[in-house]
Scaffold this active site. Sequence first.
Site, short mmCIF file in Angstrom:
data_model
loop_
_atom_site.label_atom_id
_atom_site.label_comp_id
_atom_site.label_asym_id
_atom_site.label_seq_id
_atom_site.Cartn_x
_atom_site.Cartn_y
_atom_site.Cartn_z
N PRO A 21 -5.73 -28.10 32.75
CG PRO A 21 -7.14 -27.50 30.99
CD PRO A 21 -5.69 -27.59 31.38
CD GLU A 22 -4.74 -32.29 37.68
OE1 GLU A 22 -5.10 -33.42 38.04
OE2 GLU A 22 -3.80 -31.68 38.20
#
Length: 271
Positions: free
Chosen positions: A2-3
């Site tokens: 996840p960014e």
Amino acid sequence: MPELPEVEVTRRSFANRITGATIQGVRMGKPLRWPLQCEPAVLVGMRVRGVRRRGKYLLIDLSDGLLLVHLGMSGSVIFDRHLPPAGVHDHFDMVTDLGTLRLHDPRRFGAVVFAAGESDPVAQKLLGHLGVEPLDDGFDPAAFLAGLRQRKAPIKQVLLAGEVVVGVGNIYASEALFLAGIRPTSPANSISKPRVAKLHAAVKDVLSRAVEKGGSTLRDFSNANGESGYFQLEANVYGREGAPCRVCATPVRAIRQGQRSTYYCMVCQKR
Ligand SMILES: [Zn+2]
């Protein structure tokens, strides 16, 4: 992994619904990357005042403290009134009168950490070094230029380090550098002012577009295969080694920088 856009999309998915909730119980699964830093019972009776984001941390403000949630490599957060019984990869359930907040994290690099407040040493250790938020007004071209001028490491690694600007992860760094026409290996302090201005705009552009499109599909958050994302569908360079550049048709190159893959076009990103 996840960014920033995925974390922001996650925040928006439950922030309004959980605000005002009272914590009724906390169930811990297997150990996560860092311990909770309090007895779970301490949280019972506290109210949720809101949910913010700082970098890739979700900050859940409580009536008497703060929970910092990090999704690690493979974590995902869901908040719902009716959840199935906790599974083998569900390591944190916070039951409230408005629903249950659950961290699902197969690889357990994520964490939920309690701190008395944002200035508490526990919180400062995680948040204190973070650069400005790329989507906030505080991220302006002049400050960005000043930050880059102090760093001679390759620009891609300076972006990933998160000290000048926070939350520009591997996918978005490659894409922003392509849009700005900057070679990822160029020393940060060697980039001219006009090209820094282009990079500043490109960083804002790729991140805000990703948030708009919903980050990666939420479904992919629980997929432990790493860097899946929206840009795998629409990327200019990321994940496209050997494929023709969408601008000049030169094959996209892949190199390793700091153990991460970097993708760029030799022609469009000369220096
Ligand atoms: Zn090209």
